[in-house]
Every structure is written in structure tokens, then in C-alpha cells.
Design a protein around this motif. Sequence first.
Motif, PDB file in Angstrom:
ATOM      1  N   VAL A  17       0.851  -1.384  -0.070  1.00 50.85           N
ATOM      2  CA  VAL A  17       0.101   0.091   0.046  1.00 50.85           C
ATOM      3  C   VAL A  17       0.802   1.121   0.039  1.00 50.85           C
ATOM      4  O   VAL A  17       0.518   2.220  -0.619  1.00 50.85           O
ATOM      5  N   VAL A  18       1.929   1.249   0.741  1.00 52.13           N
ATOM      6  CA  VAL A  18       2.882   2.515   0.590  1.00 52.13           C
ATOM      7  C   VAL A  18       3.576   2.494  -0.500  1.00 52.13           C
ATOM      8  O   VAL A  18       3.554   3.640  -1.066  1.00 52.13           O
ATOM      9  N   LEU A  19       4.067   1.572  -1.200  1.00 50.40           N
ATOM     10  CA  LEU A  19       4.769   1.461  -2.538  1.00 50.40           C
ATOM     11  C   LEU A  19       3.518   2.139  -3.420  1.00 50.40           C
ATOM     12  O   LEU A  19       3.848   2.793  -4.362  1.00 50.40           O
ATOM     13  N   LEU A  20       2.340   1.607  -3.306  1.00 49.50           N
ATOM     14  CA  LEU A  20       1.540   2.109  -4.379  1.00 49.50           C
ATOM     15  C   LEU A  20       1.015   3.816  -4.203  1.00 49.50           C
ATOM     16  O   LEU A  20       1.216   4.268  -5.276  1.00 49.50           O
ATOM     17  N   ALA A  21       1.232   4.170  -2.980  1.00 51.04           N
ATOM     18  CA  ALA A  21       0.964   5.537  -2.734  1.00 51.04           C
ATOM     19  C   ALA A  21       2.386   6.498  -3.250  1.00 51.04           C
ATOM     20  O   ALA A  21       1.943   7.501  -3.949  1.00 51.04           O
ATOM     21  N   VAL A  22       3.353   5.872  -3.160  1.00 49.43           N
ATOM     22  CA  VAL A  22       4.704   6.639  -3.556  1.00 49.43           C
ATOM     23  C   VAL A  22       4.542   6.705  -4.857  1.00 49.43           C
ATOM     24  O   VAL A  22       5.093   7.673  -5.595  1.00 49.43           O
ATOM     25  N   ALA A  41     -18.061  20.286 -15.667  1.00 51.42           N
ATOM     26  CA  ALA A  41     -18.439  21.268 -14.543  1.00 51.42           C
ATOM     27  C   ALA A  41     -18.311  20.818 -13.096  1.00 51.42           C
ATOM     28  O   ALA A  41     -17.842  21.630 -12.403  1.00 51.42           O
ATOM     29  N   PHE A  42     -18.266  19.458 -13.009  1.00 48.22           N
ATOM     30  CA  PHE A  42     -17.978  18.775 -11.692  1.00 48.22           C
ATOM     31  C   PHE A  42     -16.747  18.185 -11.688  1.00 48.22           C
ATOM     32  O   PHE A  42     -16.718  16.985 -12.331  1.00 48.22           O
ATOM     33  N   SER A  43     -15.810  18.743 -11.203  1.00 50.10           N
ATOM     34  CA  SER A  43     -14.358  17.875 -11.289  1.00 50.10           C
ATOM     35  C   SER A  43     -13.512  18.078 -10.168  1.00 50.10           C
ATOM     36  O   SER A  43     -13.797  19.160  -9.459  1.00 50.10           O
ATOM     37  N   LEU A  44     -12.626  17.333  -9.961  1.00 49.80           N
ATOM     38  CA  LEU A  44     -11.764  17.372  -8.705  1.00 49.80           C
ATOM     39  C   LEU A  44     -10.350  16.762  -9.229  1.00 49.80           C
ATOM     40  O   LEU A  44     -10.195  15.641  -9.630  1.00 49.80           O
ATOM     41  N   GLN A  45      -9.365  17.647  -8.861  1.00 46.72           N
ATOM     42  CA  GLN A  45      -7.838  17.139  -8.708  1.00 46.72           C
ATOM     43  C   GLN A  45      -7.577  16.521  -7.546  1.00 46.72           C
ATOM     44  O   GLN A  45      -7.612  17.164  -6.563  1.00 46.72           O
ATOM     45  N   MET A  46      -7.055  15.374  -7.782  1.00 42.92           N
ATOM     46  CA  MET A  46      -6.489  14.437  -6.506  1.00 42.92           C
ATOM     47  C   MET A  46      -5.432  13.721  -6.926  1.00 42.92           C
ATOM     48  O   MET A  46      -5.369  13.231  -8.098  1.00 42.92           O
ATOM     49  N   PRO A  47      -4.584  13.282  -5.932  1.00 44.94           N
ATOM     50  CA  PRO A  47      -3.664  12.151  -6.231  1.00 44.94           C
ATOM     51  C   PRO A  47      -4.298  10.868  -6.654  1.00 44.94           C
ATOM     52  O   PRO A  47      -5.396  10.379  -6.043  1.00 44.94           O
ATOM     53  N   LEU A  48      -3.751  10.215  -7.354  1.00 40.93           N
ATOM     54  CA  LEU A  48      -4.235   8.767  -7.829  1.00 40.93           C
ATOM     55  C   LEU A  48      -4.305   7.823  -6.688  1.00 40.93           C
ATOM     56  O   LEU A  48      -5.573   7.035  -6.590  1.00 40.93           O
ATOM     57  N   TYR A  49      -3.576   7.844  -5.674  1.00 44.79           N
ATOM     58  CA  TYR A  49      -3.571   7.013  -4.585  1.00 44.79           C
ATOM     59  C   TYR A  49      -4.819   7.297  -3.813  1.00 44.79           C
ATOM     60  O   TYR A  49      -5.298   6.339  -2.985  1.00 44.79           O
ATOM     61  N   ALA A  50      -5.065   8.396  -3.478  1.00 38.76           N
ATOM     62  CA  ALA A  50      -6.058   8.941  -2.838  1.00 38.76           C
ATOM     63  C   ALA A  50      -7.334   8.549  -3.619  1.00 38.76           C
ATOM     64  O   ALA A  50      -8.446   8.138  -2.890  1.00 38.76           O
TER      65      ALA A  50
END
Length: 117
Positions: A17-22, A41-50
Motif C-alpha cells: 500500500v505504501v509503495l502504491l501511494a508513493v 463542470a464537476f471535477s476534482l484534482q486529486m492524487p491517484l492513490y487517494a
Amino acid sequence: MIRFLKGLILLPIAIVVVLLAVANRQPVMLSFDPFSDGAPAFSLQMPLYALIFAAVALGIVVGGVGSWLGQGDTRRDRRAKGRELARLRGEAERLRQTSSATIPGTRTALPAPISRA
């Protein structure tokens, strides 16, 4: 022993899980607008792991709720049997007291109930 086996299984999972997040820190756009490609119209920028962790957490919650709802009949049956058991224990106690009060001088008693709680 159980604690050791849990650690033996959970430690490699935690490492993965940690390696996936990194490895997946780059931001991705999560769009809730299926009709607009360019500027949703409805979008959100976020890290892929999140995004992945949120999807897994949502799956766990939905699965838990579905499992809880699916076991409703079992819980209802268990409550009904518990009420019946309490009623029968009360009746047995009442009969014990009645039988000892009806026959004076006798010490005949019914055996004590088996406690399974």
C-alpha cells in the motif's frame, strides 16, 4: 501465535500500500460530468492513490452495509429466540417455586438451569 500470523500477513500488505501511494502521486482529474470532455463542470484534482484508497474505502462501507442488511433475518430470529428463552426460564423458575410450595416438607427441587451466556 495469532498476532504473529496477522503481522506476517498485514506487513506485506502495508508495504504494498505504501509503495502504491508513493508510485502514484501524480494528480488525476476525477470528473463527475460525463457529457463534457474539455472542461467538466464537476471535477476534482486529486492524487491517484487517494482516488484508489477512497474507492476501496467506499467498497468496504457498501459491502459492510449490504452484509448487515442481508443478515437482518438472522438477527430478528435470534432476538425472538432470546425472548422465548427468557420466557421459558421464567416459567421454569415459577414452576420450581410452585412445586416446592405445593408439597410442604419435601426438598425435591428441579435441577438448576444450564447457563450458556
